[in-house]
Motif scaffolding. Structure first.
Motif, PDB file in Angstrom:
ATOM      1  N   LYS A 132       8.080  22.638 -89.377  1.00 45.65           N
ATOM      2  CA  LYS A 132       7.410  23.832 -88.852  1.00 45.65           C
ATOM      3  C   LYS A 132       8.412  24.976 -88.796  1.00 45.65           C
ATOM      4  CE  LYS A 132       3.419  22.035 -87.467  1.00 45.65           C
ATOM      5  NZ  LYS A 132       2.200  22.355 -88.159  1.00 45.65           N
ATOM      6  N   LEU A 133       7.899  26.160 -89.003  1.00 42.04           N
ATOM      7  CA  LEU A 133       8.690  27.368 -88.820  1.00 42.04           C
ATOM      8  C   LEU A 133       8.289  28.014 -87.502  1.00 42.04           C
ATOM      9  CD1 LEU A 133       8.668  29.212 -92.277  1.00 42.04           C
ATOM     10  CD2 LEU A 133      10.577  28.016 -91.193  1.00 42.04           C
ATOM     11  N   ILE A 134       9.269  28.543 -86.814  1.00 42.01           N
ATOM     12  CA  ILE A 134       9.025  29.351 -85.627  1.00 42.01           C
ATOM     13  C   ILE A 134       9.017  30.791 -86.123  1.00 42.01           C
ATOM     14  CG2 ILE A 134       9.780  29.901 -83.292  1.00 42.01           C
ATOM     15  CD1 ILE A 134       9.227  26.822 -83.993  1.00 42.01           C
ATOM     16  N   VAL A 135       7.873  31.457 -86.008  1.00 47.22           N
ATOM     17  CA  VAL A 135       7.689  32.791 -86.592  1.00 47.22           C
ATOM     18  C   VAL A 135       7.362  33.787 -85.479  1.00 47.22           C
ATOM     19  CG1 VAL A 135       6.333  34.130 -88.263  1.00 47.22           C
ATOM     20  CG2 VAL A 135       6.817  31.713 -88.693  1.00 47.22           C
ATOM     21  N   PRO A 136       8.047  34.930 -85.460  1.00 47.66           N
ATOM     22  CA  PRO A 136       7.729  35.921 -84.426  1.00 47.66           C
ATOM     23  C   PRO A 136       6.364  36.544 -84.669  1.00 47.66           C
ATOM     24  CG  PRO A 136       9.354  36.808 -85.951  1.00 47.66           C
ATOM     25  CD  PRO A 136       9.129  35.366 -86.338  1.00 47.66           C
ATOM     26  N   THR A 137       5.649  36.790 -83.571  1.00 50.64           N
ATOM     27  CA  THR A 137       4.389  37.527 -83.622  1.00 50.64           C
ATOM     28  C   THR A 137       4.718  39.017 -83.636  1.00 50.64           C
ATOM     29  OG1 THR A 137       4.288  37.641 -81.221  1.00 50.64           O
ATOM     30  CG2 THR A 137       3.216  35.726 -82.272  1.00 50.64           C
ATOM     31  N   ALA A 138       3.695  39.861 -83.644  1.00 51.92           N
ATOM     32  CA  ALA A 138       3.927  41.310 -83.561  1.00 51.92           C
ATOM     33  C   ALA A 138       4.682  41.641 -82.273  1.00 51.92           C
ATOM     34  CB  ALA A 138       2.600  42.063 -83.619  1.00 51.92           C
ATOM     35  N   GLN A 139       4.341  40.982 -81.184  1.00 52.50           N
ATOM     36  CA  GLN A 139       5.040  41.194 -79.913  1.00 52.50           C
ATOM     37  C   GLN A 139       6.498  40.732 -80.028  1.00 52.50           C
ATOM     38  OE1 GLN A 139       3.232  39.131 -76.615  1.00 52.50           O
ATOM     39  NE2 GLN A 139       4.416  40.267 -75.103  1.00 52.50           N
ATOM     40  N   GLY A 140       6.717  39.623 -80.698  1.00 51.09           N
ATOM     41  CA  GLY A 140       8.077  39.133 -80.908  1.00 51.09           C
ATOM     42  C   GLY A 140       8.896  40.082 -81.767  1.00 51.09           C
TER      43      GLY A 140
ATOM     44  N   HIS B 200       8.433  44.314 -72.000  1.00 50.58           N
ATOM     45  CA  HIS B 200       8.695  42.887 -72.182  1.00 50.58           C
ATOM     46  C   HIS B 200       9.226  42.260 -70.885  1.00 50.58           C
ATOM     47  CE1 HIS B 200       7.979  43.095 -76.503  1.00 50.58           C
ATOM     48  NE2 HIS B 200       8.623  44.243 -76.476  1.00 50.58           N
ATOM     49  N   PRO B 201       8.400  42.289 -69.829  1.00 47.06           N
ATOM     50  CA  PRO B 201       8.878  41.828 -68.522  1.00 47.06           C
ATOM     51  C   PRO B 201       8.941  40.310 -68.356  1.00 47.06           C
ATOM     52  CG  PRO B 201       6.584  42.480 -68.352  1.00 47.06           C
ATOM     53  CD  PRO B 201       7.038  42.832 -69.750  1.00 47.06           C
ATOM     54  N   GLY B 202       8.270  39.560 -69.179  1.00 47.99           N
ATOM     55  CA  GLY B 202       8.193  38.110 -68.990  1.00 47.99           C
ATOM     56  C   GLY B 202       9.346  37.318 -69.578  1.00 47.99           C
ATOM     57  N   LEU B 203      10.210  37.982 -70.314  1.00 48.31           N
ATOM     58  CA  LEU B 203      11.311  37.267 -70.963  1.00 48.31           C
ATOM     59  C   LEU B 203      12.491  37.096 -70.029  1.00 48.31           C
ATOM     60  CD1 LEU B 203      11.206  38.956 -74.450  1.00 48.31           C
ATOM     61  CD2 LEU B 203      10.399  36.688 -73.831  1.00 48.31           C
ATOM     62  N   ARG B 204      13.233  36.022 -70.241  1.00 52.97           N
ATOM     63  CA  ARG B 204      14.426  35.722 -69.456  1.00 52.97           C
ATOM     64  C   ARG B 204      15.590  35.484 -70.406  1.00 52.97           C
ATOM     65  NH1 ARG B 204      11.728  37.913 -66.622  1.00 52.97           N
ATOM     66  NH2 ARG B 204      10.523  37.175 -64.858  1.00 52.97           N
ATOM     67  N   PRO B 205      16.819  35.596 -69.911  1.00 52.65           N
ATOM     68  CA  PRO B 205      17.975  35.391 -70.779  1.00 52.65           C
ATOM     69  C   PRO B 205      17.954  34.074 -71.547  1.00 52.65           C
ATOM     70  CG  PRO B 205      18.683  36.409 -68.747  1.00 52.65           C
ATOM     71  CD  PRO B 205      17.209  36.079 -68.575  1.00 52.65           C
ATOM     72  N   ARG B 206      17.403  33.022 -70.971  1.00 49.32           N
ATOM     73  CA  ARG B 206      17.365  31.737 -71.686  1.00 49.32           C
ATOM     74  C   ARG B 206      16.589  31.843 -73.000  1.00 49.32           C
ATOM     75  NH1 ARG B 206      13.892  30.984 -67.289  1.00 49.32           N
ATOM     76  NH2 ARG B 206      11.725  30.618 -67.884  1.00 49.32           N
ATOM     77  N   HIS B 207      15.625  32.766 -73.077  1.00 50.21           N
ATOM     78  CA  HIS B 207      14.838  32.927 -74.298  1.00 50.21           C
ATOM     79  C   HIS B 207      15.674  33.483 -75.450  1.00 50.21           C
ATOM     80  CE1 HIS B 207      11.404  33.081 -71.278  1.00 50.21           C
ATOM     81  NE2 HIS B 207      11.313  31.930 -71.924  1.00 50.21           N
ATOM     82  N   GLY B 208      16.833  34.039 -75.130  1.00 51.39           N
ATOM     83  CA  GLY B 208      17.731  34.547 -76.163  1.00 51.39           C
ATOM     84  C   GLY B 208      18.232  33.461 -77.094  1.00 51.39           C
ATOM     85  N   ALA B 209      18.241  32.201 -76.641  1.00 54.14           N
ATOM     86  CA  ALA B 209      18.669  31.098 -77.506  1.00 54.14           C
ATOM     87  C   ALA B 209      17.752  30.963 -78.717  1.00 54.14           C
ATOM     88  CB  ALA B 209      18.714  29.785 -76.723  1.00 54.14           C
ATOM     89  N   VAL B 210      16.536  31.463 -78.605  1.00 51.62           N
ATOM     90  CA  VAL B 210      15.602  31.476 -79.735  1.00 51.62           C
ATOM     91  C   VAL B 210      15.548  32.873 -80.350  1.00 51.62           C
ATOM     92  CG1 VAL B 210      13.178  31.247 -80.425  1.00 51.62           C
ATOM     93  CG2 VAL B 210      14.196  29.571 -78.864  1.00 51.62           C
ATOM     94  N   LEU B 211      15.248  33.869 -79.539  1.00 48.92           N
ATOM     95  CA  LEU B 211      14.980  35.209 -80.068  1.00 48.92           C
ATOM     96  C   LEU B 211      16.190  35.872 -80.700  1.00 48.92           C
ATOM     97  CD1 LEU B 211      12.635  36.447 -77.216  1.00 48.92           C
ATOM     98  CD2 LEU B 211      11.972  35.807 -79.549  1.00 48.92           C
TER      99      LEU B 211
ATOM    100  N   GLU C 205       3.577  30.443 -75.438  1.00 49.14           N
ATOM    101  CA  GLU C 205       2.680  30.757 -74.325  1.00 49.14           C
ATOM    102  C   GLU C 205       2.736  32.240 -73.947  1.00 49.14           C
ATOM    103  OE1 GLU C 205       2.197  29.371 -69.716  1.00 49.14           O
ATOM    104  OE2 GLU C 205       2.646  27.820 -71.196  1.00 49.14           O
ATOM    105  N   LEU C 206       3.920  32.838 -74.039  1.00 53.52           N
ATOM    106  CA  LEU C 206       4.082  34.256 -73.724  1.00 53.52           C
ATOM    107  C   LEU C 206       3.622  35.179 -74.860  1.00 53.52           C
ATOM    108  CD1 LEU C 206       7.608  34.086 -72.031  1.00 53.52           C
ATOM    109  CD2 LEU C 206       5.441  34.704 -70.901  1.00 53.52           C
TER     110      LEU C 206
END
Length: 153
Positions: A97-105, A37-48, A81-82
């Motif tokens: 709308k719901l934000i739903v994780p993909t298999a990668q998520g 998971h190289p494309g993620l950044r700490p800011r994405h933690g606000a969602v994930l 996008e990622l």
């Protein structure tokens, strides 16, 4: 003694919290990158970090993370996008709308949980399980008090 020297020797809660957060983020995201998971950044933690496996509304993610809804929207756009999340209609409210994780998520979420559990276990081993449990309890109480005081936005 200069202020900077004093802060270095006797850091306040803000400094300790930020040092802990930034160090934790560096280790977590480095290990996630090693695990695919190289494309993620700490800011994405606000969602994930707050995303439910069955999906969450952006307004709930904003409230839980303390971020503005517009920031969450931008982060969700990046995560779409990622390939980590997708937007789906909320069956409980057709307007939402719901934000739903993909298999990668979902893979990221599972790996992140495992890495954080390993990090916590290492801290507990280093300071003692009871001391670490007490620390977490007190830190949670301080955090809740800070949030309820209205000083946090």
């Amino acid at each position: 003694m200069r202020r900077s020297e004093r802060k270095q020797r006797e850091p306040d809660l803000g400094i300790l919290s930020s040092r802990t957060l930034f160090s934790l983020q560096r280790e977590l995201f480095a290990r996630l990158a090693e695990q695919g998971h190289p494309g993620l950044r700490p800011r994405h933690g606000a969602v994930l970090a707050y995303l439910d496996e069955e999906g969450s509304r952006a307004t709930d993610l904003a409230a839980q993370s303390g971020q503005h809804k517009q920031v969450i929207g931008t982060l969700v756009d990046e995560l779409v996008e990622l390939g980590y999340v997708e937007r789906r209609p909320d069956p409980a409210d057709r307007r939402a709308k719901l934000i739903v994780p993909t298999a990668q998520g979902l893979d990221h979420m599972a790996r992140s949980d495992a890495i954080l559990a390993e990090m916590e276990a290492a801290h507990a081993l280093a300071v003692g399980e009871q001391a670490y449990a007490d620390f977490k309890k007190v830190f949670q109480q301080v955090t809740e008090r800070q949030l309820s005081s209205g000083a946090a936005t």
